[in-house]
Design a protein around this motif. Structure first.
Motif, short mmCIF file in Angstrom:
data_model
loop_
_atom_site.label_atom_id
_atom_site.label_comp_id
_atom_site.label_asym_id
_atom_site.label_seq_id
_atom_site.Cartn_x
_atom_site.Cartn_y
_atom_site.Cartn_z
N LEU A 170 17.34 -50.33 48.72
CA LEU A 170 18.40 -50.96 47.93
C LEU A 170 19.72 -51.00 48.71
O LEU A 170 20.44 -52.01 48.67
N VAL A 171 20.01 -49.92 49.44
CA VAL A 171 21.21 -49.91 50.28
C VAL A 171 21.11 -50.97 51.36
O VAL A 171 22.09 -51.65 51.69
N LEU A 200 21.86 -54.39 49.97
CA LEU A 200 23.30 -54.51 49.72
C LEU A 200 24.07 -54.69 51.02
O LEU A 200 24.94 -55.58 51.14
N LEU A 201 23.76 -53.87 52.05
CA LEU A 201 24.45 -53.96 53.33
C LEU A 201 24.17 -55.29 54.02
O LEU A 201 25.06 -55.89 54.64
N TRP A 207 23.41 -58.17 52.61
CA TRP A 207 24.19 -59.21 51.91
C TRP A 207 25.66 -59.13 52.29
O TRP A 207 26.30 -60.16 52.57
N LEU A 208 26.20 -57.90 52.34
CA LEU A 208 27.61 -57.71 52.66
C LEU A 208 27.93 -58.15 54.08
O LEU A 208 28.88 -58.92 54.32
N LYS A 249 28.66 -62.14 53.13
CA LYS A 249 30.07 -62.03 52.79
C LYS A 249 30.97 -61.96 54.02
O LYS A 249 32.01 -62.61 54.08
N SER A 253 20.28 -48.20 57.32
CA SER A 253 19.36 -47.90 56.22
C SER A 253 18.19 -47.03 56.69
O SER A 253 17.73 -46.16 55.95
#
Length: 485
Positions: free
Chosen positions: A189-190, A193-194, A196-197, A201, A216
């Motif tokens: 999950l981390v 998120l990382l 995507w970030l 982003k 990760s």
């Protein structure tokens, strides 16, 4: 005599219908307690590779092809070596746990860190000199350069595998793999998120995707270290010990045979990806083939949960001297895994086109993936059979026999068939996959015959001899068990 002991003394044929149902239910519960967290751990760990590929595919086709080449060849190559060598830890820890030699499990774990760490360092030049190696074997220049950039980012991942793979097998053998499943799911999950970030982003591209992968991977290892060193394995972890450096040769031999067994299996598909790089429009061929391999691989991670559970159940029962219980466990594990394989077969046949768009927005790559869906579906079906049989071999400690099976199935039959159909018959990627499927089919048949022919009473005796040879006492103050300063 209690019910559990009575069940171990009876074979399935000696039980009536009601008793058989009860015994199947009890064995299924034991298998799923081990298998489900193992599935979560395997799917999550492999999922980090897949997620990285998903983000690579949306950066550029070149990055997708380069990552597919690196992941399918280099990462799979070293992963095969480390997984294989770590399975020696699974054999010894599982049998030690069954025999009640709990303190030896920590010693085996430390020995495996030493052996796998040295092995990873020996393999390090492959990551440093990736670009010239790919140039030497004739891969396209732009893919070779981009793959070289990716390989440097994979070095931290390489060393994380030294610890994560062995710790997972150590915890799994003592049926503590729920914690591995939790840590793996959290790190996955981390990673999402990382990724995507960093990629979406912040627009960091290749650097962001690979940075998220490295962070990760080590997050999982750090969590496992905290769990072991923090006192949650009091019976099996007694601290660092000088005994880890003693009597290494037998473990090295078992690790090598285990490594060869798994390597021959994982390298097989890596070679086919490499061959795809010599086809027309190599970027499309490598991308499509690696996507199918990763879809197949993700389902294979689910089946590896049963590989691990069958290995633990077999090794535990052999350690306790229960040959009949070991045989019955094989039947239950195999039946359950085949049902799961059939479910994935149906899903692949129905949703093949939709799956390909998860990895790429390219119509050409998606079409190439879709053309392989029937072969991919049958590969998934076979995935539900041979991992369980491999787990049986690991649990029994007969890895060297399986190594010969893999050698003949993949490299004498599968690889020549793939080359012949892919290049001579001009079937391209489809021909390569038919070769892959034929090799796996032959392997499954041979492993089935090998499992049927195993004398389980003899394996009980061998397990006892092996544990006796490695055993170290727990006398307080002995040099062998003294903690390192």
């Amino acid at each position: 005599m209690d019910n559990s002991m009575e069940e171990r003394l009876l074979s399935p044929e000696e039980l009536n219908s009601s008793d058989l149902k009860r015994r199947v239910w009890n064995e299924s519960k034991k298998l799923w307690v081990i298998a489900f967290p193992g599935m979560v751990a395997r799917v999550s760990s492999f999922g980090m590779i897949i997620v990285t590929q998903l983000f690579m595919g949306h950066i550029s086709e070149l990055d997708l092809a380069a990552y597919g080449l690196q992941q399918s060849i280099l990462l799979r190559f070293v992963d095969g070596i480390l997984i294989g060598m770590s399975s020696a830890t699974e054999t010894l820890c599982g049998q030690a746990y069954g025999a009640g030699h709990y303190h030896m499990m920590g010693v085996y774990l430390q020995r495996s860190w030493i052996i796998d760490g040295v092995t990873a360092t020996i393999l390090l030049p492959l990551f440093i000199f990736t670009t010239p190696i790919l140039r030497l074997i004739g891969q396209e220049e732009n893919i070779a350069i981009e793959a070289g950039k990716i390989s440097i980012w994979l070095i931290p991942v390489l060393y994380s595998y030294v610890f994560s793979l062995t710790i997972q097998m150590y915890l799994q053998a003592q049926q503590k793999n729920k914690i591995v499943g939790c840590f793996s799911a959290f790190s996955f999950l981390v990673h999402v998120l990382l990724s995507w970030l960093f990629v979406i982003k912040l627009g960091l591209g290749l650097t962001g995707a690979m940075g998220a992968f490295s962070i990760s991977s080590w997050l999982l290892v750090i969590g496992e270290f905290v769990y072991i060193f923090g006192g949650w394995c009091p019976n099996t972890w007694k601290g660092f010990t000088k005994a880890a450096f003693a009597d290494m040769l037998p473990l090295i031999k078992l690790s090598i045979s285990s490594g060869v067994m798994i390597c021959l299996e994982l390298w097989y598909s890596s070679i086919l990806v490499l061959l795809a790089g010599y086809m027309k429009n190599a970027t499309i061929a490598i991308s499509a083939f690696s996507i199918c391999l990763n879809i197949n691989g993700w389902e294979f991670m689910v089946c590896l949960g049963f590989l691990g559970s069958s290995c633990v159940r077999i090794s535990n029962e052999l350690g306790m001297g229960n040959a009949k219980a070991a045989k019955f466990s094989i039947k239950v594990a195999l039946g359950t895994s085949i049902i799961i394989g059939i479910i994935f077969w149906v899903l692949c046949m129905v949703f093949s086109r939709e799956i390909s768009y998860l990895f790429t927005s390219s119509e050409e790559i998606a079409e190439s993936v879709s053309r392989l869906h029937v072969l991919l579906a049958f590969s998934m079906l076979l995935n539900s059979i041979f991992p369980v049989l491999t787990g049986v071999a690991v649990g029994a400690g007969v890895q060297s026999m399986v190594a010969f099976v893999n050698l003949g199935s993949y490299y004498v039959i599968g690889l020549p068939v793939g080359i012949l159909l892919g290049y001579v018959a001009h079937l391209q990627v489809t021909g390569l996959w038919i070769g892959l499927l034929s090799g796996v089919g032959v392997q499954t048949l041979l492993l089935s015959y090998l499992t049927w022919r195993i004398d389980w009473n003899e394996q009980v005796n061998k397990a006892s001899e092996r544990l006796g040879r490695f055993f170290i006492g727990t006398t307080e103050g002995s040099d062998e068990n003294s903690n390192l300063a």
